[in-house]
Each structure stands twice: as structure tokens, then as C-alpha cells.
Motif scaffolding. Structure first.
Motif, PDB file in Angstrom:
ATOM      1  N   THR A 267      37.951  42.684  45.910  1.00  0.00           N
ATOM      2  CA  THR A 267      36.596  43.159  45.620  1.00  0.00           C
ATOM      3  C   THR A 267      36.502  44.668  45.786  1.00  0.00           C
ATOM      4  O   THR A 267      35.902  45.366  44.952  1.00  0.00           O
ATOM      5  CB  THR A 267      35.583  42.483  46.561  1.00  0.00           C
ATOM      6  OG1 THR A 267      35.630  41.074  46.362  1.00  0.00           O
ATOM      7  CG2 THR A 267      34.170  42.983  46.291  1.00  0.00           C
ATOM      8  N   LEU A 268      37.104  45.185  46.835  1.00  0.00           N
ATOM      9  CA  LEU A 268      37.075  46.631  47.084  1.00  0.00           C
ATOM     10  C   LEU A 268      37.786  47.391  45.973  1.00  0.00           C
ATOM     11  O   LEU A 268      37.311  48.446  45.528  1.00  0.00           O
ATOM     12  CB  LEU A 268      37.738  46.921  48.431  1.00  0.00           C
ATOM     13  CG  LEU A 268      37.713  48.385  48.888  1.00  0.00           C
ATOM     14  CD1 LEU A 268      36.289  48.918  48.981  1.00  0.00           C
ATOM     15  CD2 LEU A 268      38.437  48.522  50.223  1.00  0.00           C
ATOM     16  N   THR A 269      38.890  46.850  45.496  1.00  0.00           N
ATOM     17  CA  THR A 269      39.632  47.491  44.401  1.00  0.00           C
ATOM     18  C   THR A 269      38.771  47.557  43.144  1.00  0.00           C
ATOM     19  O   THR A 269      38.719  48.595  42.466  1.00  0.00           O
ATOM     20  CB  THR A 269      40.928  46.732  44.105  1.00  0.00           C
ATOM     21  OG1 THR A 269      41.756  46.702  45.276  1.00  0.00           O
ATOM     22  CG2 THR A 269      41.699  47.401  42.978  1.00  0.00           C
ATOM     23  N   GLU A 270      38.098  46.456  42.830  1.00  0.00           N
ATOM     24  CA  GLU A 270      37.226  46.434  41.640  1.00  0.00           C
ATOM     25  C   GLU A 270      36.119  47.474  41.762  1.00  0.00           C
ATOM     26  O   GLU A 270      35.808  48.185  40.783  1.00  0.00           O
ATOM     27  CB  GLU A 270      36.644  45.033  41.466  1.00  0.00           C
ATOM     28  CG  GLU A 270      37.664  43.975  41.082  1.00  0.00           C
ATOM     29  CD  GLU A 270      37.032  42.595  41.005  1.00  0.00           C
ATOM     30  OE1 GLU A 270      35.796  42.496  41.141  1.00  0.00           O
ATOM     31  OE2 GLU A 270      37.787  41.608  40.822  1.00  0.00           O
ATOM     32  N   LEU A 271      35.539  47.594  42.927  1.00  0.00           N
ATOM     33  CA  LEU A 271      34.465  48.583  43.118  1.00  0.00           C
ATOM     34  C   LEU A 271      34.985  50.005  42.971  1.00  0.00           C
ATOM     35  O   LEU A 271      34.341  50.853  42.335  1.00  0.00           O
ATOM     36  CB  LEU A 271      33.857  48.402  44.513  1.00  0.00           C
ATOM     37  CG  LEU A 271      33.007  47.147  44.723  1.00  0.00           C
ATOM     38  CD1 LEU A 271      32.623  47.017  46.198  1.00  0.00           C
ATOM     39  CD2 LEU A 271      31.728  47.219  43.858  1.00  0.00           C
TER      40      LEU A 271
END
Length: 411
Positions: A402-406
């Protein structure tokens, strides 16, 4: 030396996991013998410790000796890629616990831990190689040879394999298992660094990403004596068989402008070594009469310097389970040792995978880092990969995805 010796616990290997396990078991009053194939000091990689290590060293009663040994102080990690630079101060981590550590020449560090274990009463037999083992009876029998070819019989109630990359029991008991990682190769050595760059922080390990190949990276680990450990890691196919490793390493450094500038006056006055296919796994971390510690069980990758931390964690867990077993309690080595150890290893594995995929690099080089999230990531980089209060430990893969996508979306 008697050719037949009986022992409560035999530990194979006097490296960090062996010395820590030996000290912890001596604290409980158990006789411990360590069989070490080499004579210390000897060269080893894994020179940039993580703060979590200091908790294990403290528990083993060795903290004062390490603190007073004159090793290079370390308070964090820095990452560089082209014009991007970011650093993590380990004292800003999310998890409780010690926030600083040291960068060490492993020959001197490992010898220090072994000397401390011996001071506590651990019996260390140097230059003794385990040739065969027999776990079929109520006690374990080991056939051991010294450097002159003399053969000795050892008997133990329990054996801990802390043999590192020697992986004695995995080889003898056919426990080897594929790691799942591509075959990577490291080139490394010690240099007289002559670093004068005022922006360079000797209190941190520097990880530099190759400007063209994001899965190729360098480590630079400064020591307290004006020398540094320098290395590069890439898939084995990145190198040409038979090429000059020293020339290759220096050539790759020249391709990374920031690292080239920092090391512009360095003297490459020592042998450049190589290690190939170091990632390893096993079918089981324990069996009747034995358990595997540290690299003898599993080694991931050097990128986050997790090897010594995992080794010391395994020593701590195994010693506690073995103490309970010797006191007559019912123990479950899968539930009490293997699973707890693997939880932290699997956390590191998520971040290692993400590093080589480039996803974690997108996270750490993102210009708008949130302090709360950075502190949680910092805890893992500091070795606190077993802290279930940290969301990036408890749900490592989903949180990091999720952090990577953000970050990739510009969040």
C-alpha cells in the motif's frame, strides 16, 4: 585431550550466534562446549551491526566489552541513488530498545564475543572440525578431527549448529533447501578509505544504488581506524567469469558518481573477495537433539545487514527453549523456536524482495516522507523485525504494498 568427551551442550561454531548461545546457557548453569573449525580472529562479512543486536549482547552479559572495544559508533543508515539521498536515524525508530550500535571488523568482534563466552565458562575447542554426527541414540555422537588428523568422539545431550556459511548439520543431514532468491554474487574487501568529504557520515552505513541497474548496489561501512569495508552485490550473471574482481569492483564504483567522489583518494590495498550464492534455506530449523542457528539455518541477503541480528535472535530463542527442555518442561520447537524466528525473518524477506524489485527504493527516496511511517520503517532497518506492535512488522507485505502504491502515485 581425551579422545572421548561427554557434554551437556555442544555448539558447532564460535561466531556471534554460537558465543551468544553459549553465554546464555552458561548463565543457566549448563556445561557448554564450542567446537570451532578455525582459529580466531578470522575475516568475515556482516560488519554493520543493527541496534537490535545490542539487546542480545546485553542479555548475554557482553555489552560492556563491546562498548569499550573501540569499534566505530553507528547511529543509522544512509541510502543514495543518483541525486537522491536519504538517511534513517535509528534513535528515531518506532520500537522501544537500544537505538545505536557499532560497525565492526568481524575478525576482532567475533574473537571478542568468543573470549567473553570463554570468560563465562564456555569451553571452546579451536580448530576442531565436525566430520559426522549420529542422532539415532538417546545422546548425540559427533566425530571430530583436529588439524593434525587426530579423531575424537564427542557425546552431547543437545547440539546447536552455529557454523554459519559452513552449514555443518544441513550438509551432513541433507537439510539444504532452495532459498527462492536469484543467485547473487558479492565482491568485497577492506580499503584505506582516506575519506575527506565533509558530507559523509562515518556513523552510518552508506548503501548506494547503481545509477543504471537498480538491483545492483554497493555498501560502504566505515571503521574507526580510517579503513572501510566496500562491496557490491549483483546477480551472478552481471559478472564475467574469470574477470579480475578488484578491477571489476573499482570499475563499478567509478560508474556511481557519488560513491566515486567519496572514495576518490581511497587505496585498495587488500584482497578483493567474492561470495556466490550465499542465500540459503533449510527443510527444518530443528530435529531430534539439534537446532540450527543463524546462517546455518537461513541467510537472506546482506542489503539490510540482518544476518548477525537473525543469528543472535536465533541463539536467544533456542537457548530459552533448551533451558525449559532441560528443566523437564514440555517444549514445542516448532511453536517455541522456528515460528517465532521465522516471523522476523519473513519481515526482513518482504523488504529484501521489495528492495530488488525497486519498490522499497521508491519508498525510501520519496520526497514527502511521513515521520510516523518513517519511524516504523526505521525500526525494521534497526533490526526490530519481531515487534508485533509495529504495523509494518505485523502486516509487512500488505502495508508495504500500500505504501509503495501511494508513493508511486505521488502521495
Amino acid at each position: 585431550m581425551d579422545k572421548s568427551r561427554q557434554n551437556k551442550v555442544i555448539i558447532i561454531g564460535a561466531g556471534p550466534s554460537g558465543s551468544i548461545a553459549g553465554a546464555l546457557l552458561r548463565q543457566k548453569g549448563y556445561p557448554v562446549t564450542i567446537l570451532e573449525r578455525q582459529r580466531f580472529p578470522r575475516f568475515s562479512i556482516g560488519e554493520s551491526l543493527l541496534p537490535q543486536c545490542m539487546e542480545f549482547i546485553k542479555a548475554a552479559g557482553m555489552l560492556d566489552a563491546v562498548v569499550n572495544a573501540g569499534f566505530q559508533f553507528k547511529n543509522g543508515a544512509a541510502f543514495a541513488y543518483g541525486d537522491h539521498y536519504t538517511e534513517f536515524d535509528f534513535e528515531d525508530k518506532f520500537s522501544a530498545g537500544i537505538g545505536t550500535t557499532f560497525q565492526v571488523q568481524r575478525g576482532r568482534f567475533d574473537a571478542l564475543l568468543a573470549d567473553e563466552a570463554a570468560r563465562m565458562g564456555v569451553d571452546i575447542h579451536w580448530q576442531m572440525e565436525v566430520k559426522s554426527v549420529d542422532f539415532s541414540g538417546p545422546q548425540t555422537h559427533l566425530t571430530v578431527a583436529d588439524t593434525e588428523g587426530q579423531v575424537y568422539d564427542y557425546t552431547a545431550d543437545f547440539v546447536l549448529d552455529a557454523s554459519g556459511f559452513g552449514r555443518i548439520l544441513p550438509r551432513l543431514l541433507d537439510l539444504e533447501s532452495p532459498s527462492g532468491f536469484p543467485v547473487r554474487q558479492a565482491l568485497f574487501g577492506h580499503i584505506e578509505d582516506r575519506i575527506t568529504d565533509p558530507k559523509f557520515d562515518r556513523n552510518k552505513i552508506l548503501i548506494t544504488v547503481h545509477p543504471e541497474h537498480k538491483d545492483v548496489w554497493f555498501w560502504l561501512i566505515p571503521f574507526s581506524n580510517g579503513r572501510s569495508s566496500i562491496g557490491v552485490v549483483a546477480e551472478q550473471t552481471f559478472y564475467t567469469p574469470g574477470e579480475d574482481y578488484g578491477a571489476k569492483l573499482q570499475g563499478l564504483i567509478a560508474q556511481a558518481p557519488g560513491l566515486r567522489r567519496i572514495l576518490q583518494d581511497a587505496v585498495f590495498d587488500d584482497k578483493i573477495n567474492t561470495l556466490v550464492g550465499y542465500s540459503a534455506n533449510v527443510k527444518s530449523l530443528y530435529g531430534k537433539g539439534y537446532a540450527l542457528l543463524g546462517n546455518a539455518g537461513e541467510f537472506l541477503d546482506p542489503v539490510f545487514s540482518s544476518g548477525v541480528t537473525i543469528a543472535m535472535k536465533s541463539a536467544t530463542l533456542a537457548s530459552a527453549v533448551l533451558d525449559r527442555q532441560f528443566r523437564g518442561e514440555s517444549v514445542d520447537w516448532e511453536h517455541d523456536y522456528a515460528q517465532p524466528l521465522k516471523r522476523g525473518v519473513d519481515t526482513f524477506r518482504v523488504f529484501v524482495d521489495a528492495w530488488y524489485e525497486g519498490r522499497f527504493q521508491d519508498v525510501i527516496f520519496h520526497p514527502n516522507q511521513q515521520p510516523e511511517v518513517k519511524a516504523m520503517i526505521c525500526s525494521i532497518l534497526a533490526g526490530y523485525a519481531w515487534d508485533q506492535n509495529n504495523p509494518y512488522v505485523k502486516n509487512a507485505r500488505s502495508r508495504l504494498d500500500t505504501l509503495t502504491e501511494l508513493c508511486r502515485a505521488g502521495g
